[in-house]
Design a protein around this motif. Sequence first.
Motif, PDB file in Angstrom:
ATOM      1  N   LEU A 155     -15.970-114.568-140.364  1.00  0.00           N
ATOM      2  CA  LEU A 155     -16.794-115.133-141.429  1.00  0.00           C
ATOM      3  C   LEU A 155     -17.712-114.071-142.027  1.00  0.00           C
ATOM      4  O   LEU A 155     -18.125-113.130-141.352  1.00  0.00           O
ATOM      5  CB  LEU A 155     -17.631-116.293-140.888  1.00  0.00           C
ATOM      6  N   SER A 156     -18.047-114.264-143.286  1.00  0.00           N
ATOM      7  CA  SER A 156     -18.921-113.301-143.965  1.00  0.00           C
ATOM      8  C   SER A 156     -20.400-113.599-143.742  1.00  0.00           C
ATOM      9  O   SER A 156     -21.262-112.830-144.176  1.00  0.00           O
ATOM     10  CB  SER A 156     -18.629-113.302-145.473  1.00  0.00           C
ATOM     11  N   ALA A 157     -20.703-114.699-143.067  1.00  0.00           N
ATOM     12  CA  ALA A 157     -22.102-115.075-142.824  1.00  0.00           C
ATOM     13  C   ALA A 157     -22.806-113.992-142.012  1.00  0.00           C
ATOM     14  O   ALA A 157     -22.214-113.367-141.131  1.00  0.00           O
ATOM     15  CB  ALA A 157     -22.161-116.410-142.084  1.00  0.00           C
ATOM     16  N   THR A 158     -24.087-113.778-142.319  1.00  0.00           N
ATOM     17  CA  THR A 158     -24.861-112.742-141.635  1.00  0.00           C
ATOM     18  C   THR A 158     -26.173-113.317-141.113  1.00  0.00           C
ATOM     19  O   THR A 158     -26.578-114.425-141.459  1.00  0.00           O
ATOM     20  CB  THR A 158     -25.175-111.568-142.580  1.00  0.00           C
ATOM     21  N   ARG A 159     -26.835-112.530-140.287  1.00  0.00           N
ATOM     22  CA  ARG A 159     -28.183-112.837-139.834  1.00  0.00           C
ATOM     23  C   ARG A 159     -28.978-111.541-139.825  1.00  0.00           C
ATOM     24  O   ARG A 159     -28.411-110.446-139.866  1.00  0.00           O
ATOM     25  CB  ARG A 159     -28.177-113.470-138.436  1.00  0.00           C
ATOM     26  N   LEU A 203     -14.554-117.297-136.101  1.00  0.00           N
ATOM     27  CA  LEU A 203     -15.962-117.159-136.476  1.00  0.00           C
ATOM     28  C   LEU A 203     -16.331-115.700-136.727  1.00  0.00           C
ATOM     29  O   LEU A 203     -17.158-115.395-137.594  1.00  0.00           O
ATOM     30  CB  LEU A 203     -16.858-117.743-135.378  1.00  0.00           C
ATOM     31  N   ASP A 223     -20.326-127.265-140.513  1.00  0.00           N
ATOM     32  CA  ASP A 223     -20.376-125.933-141.129  1.00  0.00           C
ATOM     33  C   ASP A 223     -21.060-124.953-140.170  1.00  0.00           C
ATOM     34  O   ASP A 223     -22.280-124.937-140.035  1.00  0.00           O
ATOM     35  CB  ASP A 223     -21.138-126.005-142.452  1.00  0.00           C
ATOM     36  N   LYS A 224     -20.263-124.123-139.522  1.00  0.00           N
ATOM     37  CA  LYS A 224     -20.811-123.205-138.518  1.00  0.00           C
ATOM     38  C   LYS A 224     -21.684-122.112-139.138  1.00  0.00           C
ATOM     39  O   LYS A 224     -22.487-121.494-138.437  1.00  0.00           O
ATOM     40  CB  LYS A 224     -19.667-122.555-137.723  1.00  0.00           C
ATOM     41  N   THR A 225     -21.541-121.864-140.429  1.00  0.00           N
ATOM     42  CA  THR A 225     -22.386-120.843-141.053  1.00  0.00           C
ATOM     43  C   THR A 225     -23.843-121.289-141.124  1.00  0.00           C
ATOM     44  O   THR A 225     -24.732-120.482-141.405  1.00  0.00           O
ATOM     45  CB  THR A 225     -21.894-120.503-142.474  1.00  0.00           C
ATOM     46  N   LYS A 226     -24.097-122.566-140.853  1.00  0.00           N
ATOM     47  CA  LYS A 226     -25.473-123.071-140.829  1.00  0.00           C
ATOM     48  C   LYS A 226     -26.101-122.948-139.438  1.00  0.00           C
ATOM     49  O   LYS A 226     -27.247-123.346-139.236  1.00  0.00           O
ATOM     50  CB  LYS A 226     -25.504-124.524-141.295  1.00  0.00           C
ATOM     51  N   LEU A 258     -23.158-112.871-138.384  1.00  0.00           N
ATOM     52  CA  LEU A 258     -23.762-113.992-137.665  1.00  0.00           C
ATOM     53  C   LEU A 258     -23.118-114.170-136.295  1.00  0.00           C
ATOM     54  O   LEU A 258     -23.800-114.426-135.303  1.00  0.00           O
ATOM     55  CB  LEU A 258     -23.601-115.276-138.489  1.00  0.00           C
TER      56      LEU A 258
END
Length: 267
Positions: free
Chosen positions: A145-149, A142, A215-218, A158
């Motif tokens: 991942l490129s996901a951000t907050r 995790l 989908d963990k990016t959600k 994220l």
Amino acid sequence: MKQLIRYISLVVVCICTFLLSGCSFVWTTENGDPATPEDIKASVEKEFSVVHPRLVLQSAVVEKEKPFQRNVYVFYDESNGFSFTINSVVHRPTLPVPGGERDTNANFVYSEEYLIHLNGKLVEEAKPYGLRMAPYEEVLELSKLSATRVAGTNKIPLFRSNEIIFVDKSVKGEDILTFMKSIYSEYKPQDNPALLHPRAERHIGIYYLPNGEADKTKAEYLIGFRYMARNDWKETMLTGIGSTGKDTFAVERDFVKILDHMIRQSI
């Protein structure tokens, strides 16, 4: 003047070496031997006696010969069921004095590996509360991942906590409180801070993720808590929530209310 400074430094070294219990360095020559496996075993078993380690040496390798020798040791903790690898070295002194300085990363590595190993136990203990705690390997994935907050005015990853907990609408603030308190007792058994010295403090992130969502990016970041050596349970809660409670019970009450509100807002 330089000679005077060197003399004073040497005096300080001697005082530290002989008078300070738990001093992290031992002075030798540049051709001196690093701490032995027996030295490391005795030190770790004493420092972390609260979790009853029983170390067995698995291998010892000289990675660099003298001067400034560097050894690598692998130990297995029979009591707690994990292996760890440490360095035992002689390096140039930190202070401007001749000779060498023995050093090791044994305490840091042991605490890190113990807490990583503990993750497997916590993953199982989270389930009765309806919580899903990510296994260590998943935490590593995790973090890539490129996901951000958004944090303030900045975008940050994220997932960047040592431990990650997912909750859904069925989870209550009371469930999270009880589990987080049990984590505290594992990280600081008998309120002993040995496992959480400054370089090994832990951050736990709590995320909302609907049941069945793969989908963990959600996932939505709700709140995070820091487990630190100097903090008691009340202070640990206050690393995440704002509370004016004057005692632990009052802060726990606010904890439950805040987490319940966050979960309702995320549904």
